[in-house]
Motif scaffolding. Structure first.
Motif, PDB file in Angstrom:
ATOM      1  N   LEU A  34     -10.708  -5.683 -45.220  1.00 12.93           N
ATOM      2  CA  LEU A  34     -11.357  -6.086 -43.977  1.00 12.93           C
ATOM      3  C   LEU A  34     -12.854  -6.272 -44.197  1.00 12.93           C
ATOM      4  CD1 LEU A  34      -9.682  -3.609 -41.425  1.00 12.93           C
ATOM      5  CD2 LEU A  34      -9.185  -6.048 -41.693  1.00 12.93           C
ATOM      6  N   ASP A  35     -13.431  -7.113 -43.353  1.00 12.64           N
ATOM      7  CA  ASP A  35     -14.872  -7.252 -43.310  1.00 12.64           C
ATOM      8  C   ASP A  35     -15.428  -5.982 -42.661  1.00 12.64           C
ATOM      9  OD1 ASP A  35     -17.447  -8.321 -41.803  1.00 12.64           O
ATOM     10  OD2 ASP A  35     -16.974  -9.697 -43.455  1.00 12.64           O
ATOM     11  N   PRO A  36     -16.577  -5.451 -43.124  1.00  9.60           N
ATOM     12  CA  PRO A  36     -17.131  -4.250 -42.478  1.00  9.60           C
ATOM     13  C   PRO A  36     -17.281  -4.395 -40.960  1.00  9.60           C
ATOM     14  CG  PRO A  36     -18.329  -4.697 -44.504  1.00  9.60           C
ATOM     15  CD  PRO A  36     -17.390  -5.852 -44.306  1.00  9.60           C
ATOM     16  N   ALA A  37     -17.594  -5.609 -40.497  1.00  9.27           N
ATOM     17  CA  ALA A  37     -17.771  -5.840 -39.056  1.00  9.27           C
ATOM     18  C   ALA A  37     -16.480  -5.608 -38.266  1.00  9.27           C
ATOM     19  CB  ALA A  37     -18.284  -7.258 -38.818  1.00  9.27           C
ATOM     20  N   GLN A  38     -15.346  -5.576 -38.963  1.00  8.07           N
ATOM     21  CA  GLN A  38     -14.053  -5.344 -38.291  1.00  8.07           C
ATOM     22  C   GLN A  38     -13.675  -3.855 -38.282  1.00  8.07           C
ATOM     23  OE1 GLN A  38     -11.989  -8.144 -41.046  1.00  8.07           O
ATOM     24  NE2 GLN A  38     -11.178  -9.064 -39.185  1.00  8.07           N
ATOM     25  N   CYS A  39     -14.573  -3.004 -38.815  1.00  9.33           N
ATOM     26  CA  CYS A  39     -14.245  -1.578 -38.963  1.00  9.33           C
ATOM     27  C   CYS A  39     -15.155  -0.670 -38.136  1.00  9.33           C
ATOM     28  CB  CYS A  39     -14.379  -1.162 -40.422  1.00  9.33           C
ATOM     29  SG  CYS A  39     -13.234  -1.999 -41.534  1.00  9.33           S
ATOM     30  N   ILE A  40     -14.582   0.445 -37.721  1.00 11.45           N
ATOM     31  CA  ILE A  40     -15.341   1.537 -37.115  1.00 11.45           C
ATOM     32  C   ILE A  40     -15.307   2.702 -38.107  1.00 11.45           C
ATOM     33  CG2 ILE A  40     -15.301   3.320 -35.303  1.00 11.45           C
ATOM     34  CD1 ILE A  40     -14.414   1.195 -33.328  1.00 11.45           C
ATOM     35  N   GLY A  41     -16.467   3.276 -38.396  1.00 11.52           N
ATOM     36  CA  GLY A  41     -16.542   4.459 -39.258  1.00 11.52           C
ATOM     37  C   GLY A  41     -16.765   5.692 -38.399  1.00 11.52           C
ATOM     38  N   LEU A  42     -16.095   6.789 -38.725  1.00  7.93           N
ATOM     39  CA  LEU A  42     -16.211   8.030 -37.946  1.00  7.93           C
ATOM     40  C   LEU A  42     -16.877   9.109 -38.773  1.00  7.93           C
ATOM     41  CD1 LEU A  42     -13.270   6.612 -37.224  1.00  7.93           C
ATOM     42  CD2 LEU A  42     -13.098   8.539 -35.684  1.00  7.93           C
ATOM     43  N   GLU A  43     -17.896   9.745 -38.205  1.00 14.38           N
ATOM     44  CA  GLU A  43     -18.711  10.731 -38.927  1.00 14.38           C
ATOM     45  C   GLU A  43     -19.199  11.831 -37.999  1.00 14.38           C
ATOM     46  OE1 GLU A  43     -20.159  11.847 -41.614  1.00 14.38           O
ATOM     47  OE2 GLU A  43     -19.514  10.388 -43.110  1.00 14.38           O
ATOM     48  N   ASP A  44     -19.467  13.010 -38.583  1.00 12.11           N
ATOM     49  CA  ASP A  44     -20.061  14.093 -37.788  1.00 12.11           C
ATOM     50  C   ASP A  44     -21.460  14.440 -38.281  1.00 12.11           C
ATOM     51  OD1 ASP A  44     -19.262  17.255 -39.241  1.00 12.11           O
ATOM     52  OD2 ASP A  44     -19.180  15.304 -40.206  1.00 12.11           O
ATOM     53  N   ALA A  45     -21.955  13.722 -39.302  1.00 15.73           N
ATOM     54  CA  ALA A  45     -23.267  14.042 -39.880  1.00 15.73           C
ATOM     55  C   ALA A  45     -24.182  12.826 -39.841  1.00 15.73           C
ATOM     56  CB  ALA A  45     -23.095  14.499 -41.325  1.00 15.73           C
ATOM     57  N   ALA A  46     -25.482  13.082 -39.682  1.00 18.67           N
ATOM     58  CA  ALA A  46     -26.462  12.000 -39.580  1.00 18.67           C
ATOM     59  C   ALA A  46     -26.466  11.109 -40.828  1.00 18.67           C
ATOM     60  CB  ALA A  46     -27.850  12.585 -39.340  1.00 18.67           C
ATOM     61  N   ALA A  47     -26.348  11.719 -42.008  1.00 18.93           N
ATOM     62  CA  ALA A  47     -26.354  10.934 -43.254  1.00 18.93           C
ATOM     63  C   ALA A  47     -25.145  10.000 -43.304  1.00 18.93           C
ATOM     64  CB  ALA A  47     -26.348  11.853 -44.469  1.00 18.93           C
ATOM     65  N   GLY A  48     -24.021  10.463 -42.779  1.00 16.90           N
ATOM     66  CA  GLY A  48     -22.813   9.644 -42.737  1.00 16.90           C
ATOM     67  C   GLY A  48     -22.955   8.470 -41.786  1.00 16.90           C
ATOM     68  N   VAL A  49     -23.570   8.735 -40.629  1.00 15.78           N
ATOM     69  CA  VAL A  49     -23.808   7.668 -39.647  1.00 15.78           C
ATOM     70  C   VAL A  49     -24.713   6.595 -40.267  1.00 15.78           C
ATOM     71  CG1 VAL A  49     -24.973   7.122 -37.462  1.00 15.78           C
ATOM     72  CG2 VAL A  49     -23.382   9.057 -37.582  1.00 15.78           C
ATOM     73  N   GLN A  50     -25.748   7.034 -40.983  1.00 16.71           N
ATOM     74  CA  GLN A  50     -26.638   6.090 -41.681  1.00 16.71           C
ATOM     75  C   GLN A  50     -25.853   5.218 -42.654  1.00 16.71           C
ATOM     76  OE1 GLN A  50     -29.815   9.111 -42.872  1.00 16.71           O
ATOM     77  NE2 GLN A  50     -30.773   7.183 -43.452  1.00 16.71           N
ATOM     78  N   ALA A  51     -24.925   5.849 -43.373  1.00 16.10           N
ATOM     79  CA  ALA A  51     -24.111   5.134 -44.357  1.00 16.10           C
ATOM     80  C   ALA A  51     -23.236   4.077 -43.681  1.00 16.10           C
ATOM     81  CB  ALA A  51     -23.234   6.121 -45.138  1.00 16.10           C
ATOM     82  N   ILE A  52     -22.636   4.427 -42.558  1.00 12.10           N
ATOM     83  CA  ILE A  52     -21.777   3.489 -41.815  1.00 12.10           C
ATOM     84  C   ILE A  52     -22.609   2.293 -41.339  1.00 12.10           C
ATOM     85  CG2 ILE A  52     -20.366   3.172 -39.738  1.00 12.10           C
ATOM     86  CD1 ILE A  52     -19.679   6.213 -39.956  1.00 12.10           C
ATOM     87  N   ASN A  53     -23.768   2.597 -40.746  1.00  8.10           N
ATOM     88  CA  ASN A  53     -24.637   1.534 -40.231  1.00  8.10           C
ATOM     89  C   ASN A  53     -25.080   0.597 -41.354  1.00  8.10           C
ATOM     90  OD1 ASN A  53     -24.428   2.610 -37.671  1.00  8.10           O
ATOM     91  ND2 ASN A  53     -26.391   3.675 -37.733  1.00  8.10           N
ATOM     92  N   ALA A  54     -25.449   1.192 -42.495  1.00  5.37           N
ATOM     93  CA  ALA A  54     -25.922   0.388 -43.632  1.00  5.37           C
ATOM     94  C   ALA A  54     -24.804  -0.472 -44.217  1.00  5.37           C
ATOM     95  CB  ALA A  54     -26.523   1.286 -44.705  1.00  5.37           C
ATOM     96  N   ALA A  55     -23.558  -0.023 -44.045  1.00  7.33           N
ATOM     97  CA  ALA A  55     -22.402  -0.788 -44.537  1.00  7.33           C
ATOM     98  C   ALA A  55     -22.052  -1.948 -43.603  1.00  7.33           C
ATOM     99  CB  ALA A  55     -21.194   0.134 -44.708  1.00  7.33           C
TER     100      ALA A  55
END
Length: 223
Positions: A166-187
């Protein structure tokens, strides 16, 4: 802005999202501290959260003022012992250790044909999924050994989308940590944070706990 109808896949972090293994890590370090006769305190327990295995070990040795008593090879052996303790804790897990609402959410995703992958930095993730009875939900697991960068680098989430074709734009990433959220956004994926809204303010949407994470609530946020 991504629309709910565009979403085809979900890339999950494991700890703090599907189950809480931090308690097990704490238990495993506590056992090692007892073996080393280092007094276990709440400050020590809190200090170990989210840092690497060797850094955690150093913190425990310093707390006991015994950091100079061990060679690098002996420290490696102690870190291995902690991991053995941890795996023994994992082996006691059951589906009762799945966080509230997550089983229902995973069932709903599967029933509606969404693709799922796991983006956990833990080498023990497949073992944890097995104990929780969730192996079949995650045919695609990012291999931590294949990564060159840890979160907040987007690599693990980029791979999580690639595994689903899938294209990243078609995905939702789930995280409980700020560093993880940053990673999802950057992806380039839509980020769903679980926990404290001020800590996870960079997320596209934040839910206070796992029980709030439902497709209906996600749709409400996106549309």
């Amino acid at each position: 802005m991504t629309k709910f109808a565009d979403i085809k896949g979900f890339v999950f972090d494991l700890d703090g999202v599907i189950t809480d293994t931090s308690v097990l890590h704490g238990n495993a370090w506590h056992q090692l501290a007892n073996d080393l006769r280092v007094t276990w305190t709440k400050e020590l327990a809190d200090g170990l959260k989210g840092i690497s295995r060797m850094d955690s070990l150093e913190m425990i040795l310093k707390a006991g003022r015994i950091e100079n008593n061990y060679t690098p090879a002996q420290k490696e052996a102690l870190a291995t012992k902690k991991n053995t303790n941890y795996v023994a804790e994992v082996d006691k897990m059951t589906p009762a250790n799945i966080l509230p609402g997550m089983q229902a959410f995973l069932d709903d995703l599967r029933a509606k044909g969404y693709k799922l992958s796991l983006a956990s930095a833990s080498k023990n993730a497949p073992r944890v999924l097995d104990k929780l009875g969730l192996t079949d939900y995650f045919p695609e697991i990012v291999d931590p050994a294949s990564l060159t960068h840890g979160k907040p680098d987007p690599e693990i989430y980029t791979k999580g989308a690639q595994l689903l074709n899938l294209d990243p734009a078609q995905c939702i990433g789930l995280e409980d940590a700020a560093a993880g959220v940053q990673a999802i956004n950057a992806a380039g994926e839509t980020s769903l944070g679980i926990g404290d809204a001020s800590e996870l303010s960079a997320a596209d949407m934040v839910f206070a706990d796992t029980a709030q994470v439902t497709l209906a609530n996600i749709q409400q946020h996106l549309d």
